[in-house]
Design an enzyme around this catalytic site. Structure first.
Site, PDB file in Angstrom:
ATOM      1  N   ASP A   7       0.863  -1.198   0.000  1.00  0.00           N
ATOM      2  CA  ASP A   7       0.000   0.000   0.000  1.00  0.00           C
ATOM      3  C   ASP A   7       0.889   1.234   0.000  1.00  0.00           C
ATOM      4  O   ASP A   7       2.074   1.166   0.348  1.00  0.00           O
ATOM      5  CB  ASP A   7      -0.929   0.032   1.223  1.00  0.00           C
ATOM      6  CG  ASP A   7      -1.890   1.226   1.180  1.00  0.00           C
ATOM      7  OD1 ASP A   7      -2.390   1.559   0.084  1.00  0.00           O
ATOM      8  OD2 ASP A   7      -2.132   1.857   2.224  1.00  0.00           O
ATOM      9  N   SER A   8       0.297   2.363  -0.376  1.00  0.00           N
ATOM     10  CA  SER A   8       1.035   3.617  -0.345  1.00  0.00           C
ATOM     11  C   SER A   8       1.399   3.994   1.091  1.00  0.00           C
ATOM     12  O   SER A   8       2.302   4.783   1.310  1.00  0.00           O
ATOM     13  CB  SER A   8       0.180   4.728  -0.949  1.00  0.00           C
ATOM     14  OG  SER A   8      -1.001   4.852  -0.185  1.00  0.00           O
ATOM     15  N   GLY A  40      -3.152   9.160  -4.015  1.00  0.00           N
ATOM     16  CA  GLY A  40      -4.423   9.589  -4.608  1.00  0.00           C
ATOM     17  C   GLY A  40      -4.380  10.900  -5.358  1.00  0.00           C
ATOM     18  O   GLY A  40      -5.279  11.206  -6.137  1.00  0.00           O
ATOM     19  N   CYS A  70      -4.229  -1.467  -2.262  1.00  0.00           N
ATOM     20  CA  CYS A  70      -4.320  -0.035  -2.504  1.00  0.00           C
ATOM     21  C   CYS A  70      -5.186   0.119  -3.746  1.00  0.00           C
ATOM     22  O   CYS A  70      -4.799  -0.320  -4.834  1.00  0.00           O
ATOM     23  CB  CYS A  70      -2.910   0.507  -2.756  1.00  0.00           C
ATOM     24  SG  CYS A  70      -2.862   2.228  -3.242  1.00  0.00           S
ATOM     25  N   ASN A  71      -6.353   0.714  -3.555  1.00  0.00           N
ATOM     26  CA  ASN A  71      -7.262   0.867  -4.700  1.00  0.00           C
ATOM     27  C   ASN A  71      -6.673   1.802  -5.741  1.00  0.00           C
ATOM     28  O   ASN A  71      -6.896   1.630  -6.933  1.00  0.00           O
ATOM     29  CB  ASN A  71      -8.600   1.427  -4.230  1.00  0.00           C
ATOM     30  CG  ASN A  71      -9.355   0.421  -3.408  1.00  0.00           C
ATOM     31  OD1 ASN A  71     -10.141  -0.351  -3.942  1.00  0.00           O
ATOM     32  ND2 ASN A  71      -9.115   0.389  -2.112  1.00  0.00           N
ATOM     33  N   THR A  72      -5.911   2.793  -5.266  1.00  0.00           N
ATOM     34  CA  THR A  72      -5.361   3.779  -6.193  1.00  0.00           C
ATOM     35  C   THR A  72      -4.374   3.103  -7.140  1.00  0.00           C
ATOM     36  O   THR A  72      -4.431   3.295  -8.358  1.00  0.00           O
ATOM     37  CB  THR A  72      -4.695   4.919  -5.402  1.00  0.00           C
ATOM     38  OG1 THR A  72      -5.657   5.417  -4.454  1.00  0.00           O
ATOM     39  CG2 THR A  72      -4.259   6.045  -6.307  1.00  0.00           C
ATOM     40  N   GLU A 162      -3.672   9.257   7.725  1.00  0.00           N
ATOM     41  CA  GLU A 162      -2.227   8.947   7.909  1.00  0.00           C
ATOM     42  C   GLU A 162      -1.655   9.759   9.069  1.00  0.00           C
ATOM     43  O   GLU A 162      -0.791   9.301   9.793  1.00  0.00           O
ATOM     44  CB  GLU A 162      -1.436   9.271   6.635  1.00  0.00           C
ATOM     45  CG  GLU A 162      -1.617   8.279   5.499  1.00  0.00           C
ATOM     46  CD  GLU A 162      -0.691   7.055   5.566  1.00  0.00           C
ATOM     47  OE1 GLU A 162       0.482   7.205   5.930  1.00  0.00           O
ATOM     48  OE2 GLU A 162      -1.175   5.955   5.260  1.00  0.00           O
ATOM     49  N   CYS A 194     -11.124   2.653  -0.833  1.00  0.00           N
ATOM     50  CA  CYS A 194      -9.751   3.014  -0.460  1.00  0.00           C
ATOM     51  C   CYS A 194      -9.478   2.247   0.828  1.00  0.00           C
ATOM     52  O   CYS A 194     -10.323   2.236   1.733  1.00  0.00           O
ATOM     53  CB  CYS A 194      -9.645   4.515  -0.219  1.00  0.00           C
ATOM     54  SG  CYS A 194      -8.084   5.012   0.547  1.00  0.00           S
ATOM     55  N   THR A 195      -8.320   1.602   0.885  1.00  0.00           N
ATOM     56  CA  THR A 195      -8.072   0.729   2.040  1.00  0.00           C
ATOM     57  C   THR A 195      -7.893   1.503   3.348  1.00  0.00           C
ATOM     58  O   THR A 195      -7.884   0.905   4.419  1.00  0.00           O
ATOM     59  CB  THR A 195      -6.858  -0.191   1.781  1.00  0.00           C
ATOM     60  OG1 THR A 195      -5.753   0.610   1.338  1.00  0.00           O
ATOM     61  CG2 THR A 195      -7.186  -1.225   0.741  1.00  0.00           C
ATOM     62  N   HIS A 196      -7.750   2.816   3.264  1.00  0.00           N
ATOM     63  CA  HIS A 196      -7.710   3.605   4.499  1.00  0.00           C
ATOM     64  C   HIS A 196      -9.119   3.775   5.105  1.00  0.00           C
ATOM     65  O   HIS A 196      -9.253   3.986   6.312  1.00  0.00           O
ATOM     66  CB  HIS A 196      -7.172   5.015   4.234  1.00  0.00           C
ATOM     67  CG  HIS A 196      -5.691   5.081   4.039  1.00  0.00           C
ATOM     68  ND1 HIS A 196      -5.056   4.583   2.933  1.00  0.00           N
ATOM     69  CD2 HIS A 196      -4.717   5.611   4.824  1.00  0.00           C
ATOM     70  CE1 HIS A 196      -3.755   4.809   3.037  1.00  0.00           C
ATOM     71  NE2 HIS A 196      -3.526   5.427   4.177  1.00  0.00           N
TER      72      HIS A 196
END
Ligand code: DGL
Length: 270
Positions: A7-8, A40, A70-72, A162, A194-196
């Site tokens: 992931d980012s 993103g 990470c969807n992005t 974040e 979005c995984t967040h």
């Protein structure tokens, strides 16, 4: 038999948590590109370059299969990686398809032609890059017909999460849900794309109100990974050790990650 999770930043930990519970015997190597988050707001070329770099590093850890949690990156880079870059003996899978298979009531990996499905009005909450890619609508169109998707780019939300700024994150969720509901007053389903965002799931649910089915991506990804590994066990790589790697500052990333998952997580530098 290791598998990589990318992931980012910290959002992919929601997926890591679900896959480790579902597959406790598999060592997962997590790579958070915290130094370059958020993705993103980056261009597709930039996301592609950063994601390829991270995946290559996970190969060095003995992970022949990497999940883009990470969807992005799944939206902006995965197709190009699979079509132009990936060697035959490696696999990179995204987090979109399991979600869409669940939404369209399919078995994992069912590639039959698109058909009418129960759900007609879907709200998609995602990063600006994911929304701009239209990857969700493209993948959905392969599987379902007659589904109306209203997408809300949730600017600022990943940054607030974040940074651990819960008050700002909550205010942003409420205003993004309100903005979407002005365009689609009665969604039947909501995708936290979005995984967040699962970290803010309670606030999303409250703001959306009753009667909206909220899809939990982490659990769906875990189920579909378990099914994939039964079908393709050869992609369990040679790695043996679970690790957490970051391009950011390991000490501060570890503190945030520990708050996120409510268990002690120790990151190491990439
Ligand atoms: N958590 C990621 C996603 O699922 C990335 C968010 C970001 O870096 O902007 O889209």
């Amino acid at each position: 038999m290791a598998v990589g999770i990318f992931d980012s930043g910290l959002g992919g930990l929601t997926v890591l948590d679900a896959v480790s519970k579902r597959l406790p015997e598999v060592p997962f190597v997590y790579y958070g590109d915290n130094a370059h988050a958020p993705y993103g707001v980056r261009t597709a070329d930039d996301i592609y370059r950063l994601t390829c770099g991270a995946v290559t590093r996970l190969w060095d850890e003995g992970c022949d299969l990497v999940i883009l949690a990470c969807n992005t990156a799944s939206a902006a880079a995965l197709k190009r990686m699979q079509e132009t870059w990936l060697p035959k003996e490696k696999r990179v899978l995204g987090v979109f398809v399991p979600l869409i298979e669940a939404l369209t009531e399919r078995q994992w990996g069912d590639n039959s032609p698109p058909r009418e499905v129960e759900v007609k009005h879907v709200a998609l909450f995602a990063t600006p890059a994911t929304v701009a890619s239209r990857a969700f609508q493209r993948e959905l169109a392969f599987r379902a017909i007659g589904v109306d998707v209203e997408a809300q780019p949730c600017g600022g939300l990943v940054d607030a999460i974040e940074q651990g700024d819960e008050i700002l994150a909550e205010a942003l969720v409420r205003s993004h849900v309100e903005a979407l509901k002005r365009r689609m007053p009665h969604p039947q389903a909501a995708i936290l794309g979005c995984t967040h965002y699962p970290l803010m799931e309670r606030v999303f649910r409250e703001a959306l109100g009753e009667g909206v089915q909220v899809y939990s991506q982490a659990r769906l990804v875990a189920e579909s990974l378990a099914d994939y590994l039964i079908r393709r066990p050869e992609f369990l790589g040679p790695g043996q050790v679970a690790r957490f790697l970051t391009t950011g500052d390991p000490a501060s990333v570890s503190v945030h990650a520990t708050q996120f998952l409510r268990r002690r997580i120790g990151f190491e530098p990439v």
